[in-house]
Design a protein around this motif. Structure first.
Motif, PDB file in Angstrom:
ATOM      1  N   ARG A  99      19.080  23.375  -3.027  1.00 42.21           N
ATOM      2  CA  ARG A  99      20.128  22.366  -2.848  1.00 42.21           C
ATOM      3  C   ARG A  99      21.289  22.891  -2.020  1.00 42.21           C
ATOM      4  NH1 ARG A  99      19.676  18.102  -7.044  1.00 42.21           N
ATOM      5  NH2 ARG A  99      21.679  17.499  -6.226  1.00 42.21           N
ATOM      6  N   TYR A 100      21.376  24.191  -1.866  1.00 39.39           N
ATOM      7  CA  TYR A 100      22.463  24.809  -1.110  1.00 39.39           C
ATOM      8  C   TYR A 100      21.864  25.734  -0.071  1.00 39.39           C
ATOM      9  CZ  TYR A 100      25.035  23.166  -5.136  1.00 39.39           C
ATOM     10  OH  TYR A 100      25.553  22.367  -6.112  1.00 39.39           O
ATOM     11  N   ARG A 101      22.644  26.065   0.903  1.00 37.81           N
ATOM     12  CA  ARG A 101      22.251  26.991   1.964  1.00 37.81           C
ATOM     13  C   ARG A 101      21.005  26.493   2.705  1.00 37.81           C
ATOM     14  NH1 ARG A 101      20.644  31.136  -1.152  1.00 37.81           N
ATOM     15  NH2 ARG A 101      20.037  32.250   0.697  1.00 37.81           N
ATOM     16  N   LEU A 102      20.897  25.193   2.865  1.00 40.36           N
ATOM     17  CA  LEU A 102      19.735  24.626   3.539  1.00 40.36           C
ATOM     18  C   LEU A 102      19.681  25.034   5.002  1.00 40.36           C
ATOM     19  CD1 LEU A 102      19.839  21.066   1.956  1.00 40.36           C
ATOM     20  CD2 LEU A 102      18.373  22.983   1.310  1.00 40.36           C
ATOM     21  N   ASP A 103      20.829  25.343   5.599  1.00 36.60           N
ATOM     22  CA  ASP A 103      20.875  25.729   7.011  1.00 36.60           C
ATOM     23  C   ASP A 103      20.816  27.241   7.205  1.00 36.60           C
ATOM     24  OD1 ASP A 103      21.135  23.062   7.632  1.00 36.60           O
ATOM     25  OD2 ASP A 103      23.326  23.134   7.687  1.00 36.60           O
ATOM     26  N   GLU A 104      20.638  27.992   6.119  1.00 36.26           N
ATOM     27  CA  GLU A 104      20.600  29.455   6.234  1.00 36.26           C
ATOM     28  C   GLU A 104      19.379  29.891   7.052  1.00 36.26           C
ATOM     29  OE1 GLU A 104      22.045  32.469   6.556  1.00 36.26           O
ATOM     30  OE2 GLU A 104      23.139  31.815   4.769  1.00 36.26           O
ATOM     31  N   THR A 105      19.453  31.059   7.640  1.00 31.28           N
ATOM     32  CA  THR A 105      18.385  31.581   8.494  1.00 31.28           C
ATOM     33  C   THR A 105      17.048  31.627   7.740  1.00 31.28           C
ATOM     34  OG1 THR A 105      20.000  32.953   9.615  1.00 31.28           O
ATOM     35  CG2 THR A 105      17.676  33.558   9.891  1.00 31.28           C
TER      36      THR A 105
ATOM     37  N   ARG B 237      17.547  33.396   4.221  1.00 35.97           N
ATOM     38  CA  ARG B 237      18.310  34.635   4.142  1.00 35.97           C
ATOM     39  C   ARG B 237      19.167  34.591   2.879  1.00 35.97           C
ATOM     40  NH1 ARG B 237      22.825  36.309   8.459  1.00 35.97           N
ATOM     41  NH2 ARG B 237      23.822  34.616   7.360  1.00 35.97           N
ATOM     42  N   GLY B 238      19.161  35.676   2.145  1.00 33.86           N
ATOM     43  CA  GLY B 238      19.918  35.741   0.900  1.00 33.86           C
ATOM     44  C   GLY B 238      19.096  35.432  -0.332  1.00 33.86           C
TER      45      GLY B 238
END
Ligand code: FES
Length: 104
Positions: free
Chosen positions: A10-16, A31-32
């Motif tokens: 639900r969060y960090r959908l645009d993360e690498t 990532r993460g």
């Protein structure tokens, strides 16, 4: 393990994106992610017990219980809840796949 993912991102959908392989299938984490987060975001369980075949998803999530150990394709085991996902990691989490590659 073909079932609905246990976790929904639900969060960090645009993360690498971070590519990894789960039981021979190419998947993508972020990532993460920890290994546990990445696997449970694409699978309904983290692994199968090598003794009973029971599905497991970790327990403590803080590196204390050892319920989340998963086998990598090279035979090493990692604690999924406290191991960062890295590009190219490959995991074997079902008993049938372990037997096929001689990791019972
Ligand atoms: S879930 Fe307990 S050590 Fe990872």
């Amino acid at each position: 393990m073909s079932m609905n993912p246990l976790l929904r991102r639900r969060y960090r959908l645009d993360e690498t994106p971070v590519p990894f392989v789960l039981n021979g299938v190419a998947e993508t984490g972020r990532r993460g992610d920890t290994v546990l987060t990445a696997i449970l975001s694409v699978s309904g369980s983290l692994r199968q017990s090598e003794f009973t075949g029971e599905k497991r998803a970790g327990f403590c999530l803080i590196g204390a219980c050892q319920d989340c150990y998963v086998m990598m394709a090279d035979g090493r085991r990692v604690r999924a809840c406290s191991t960062a996902l890295l590009p190219g990691m490959a995991f074997i989490t079902d008993v049938g796949a372990m037997a096929e590659i001689g990791h019972e």
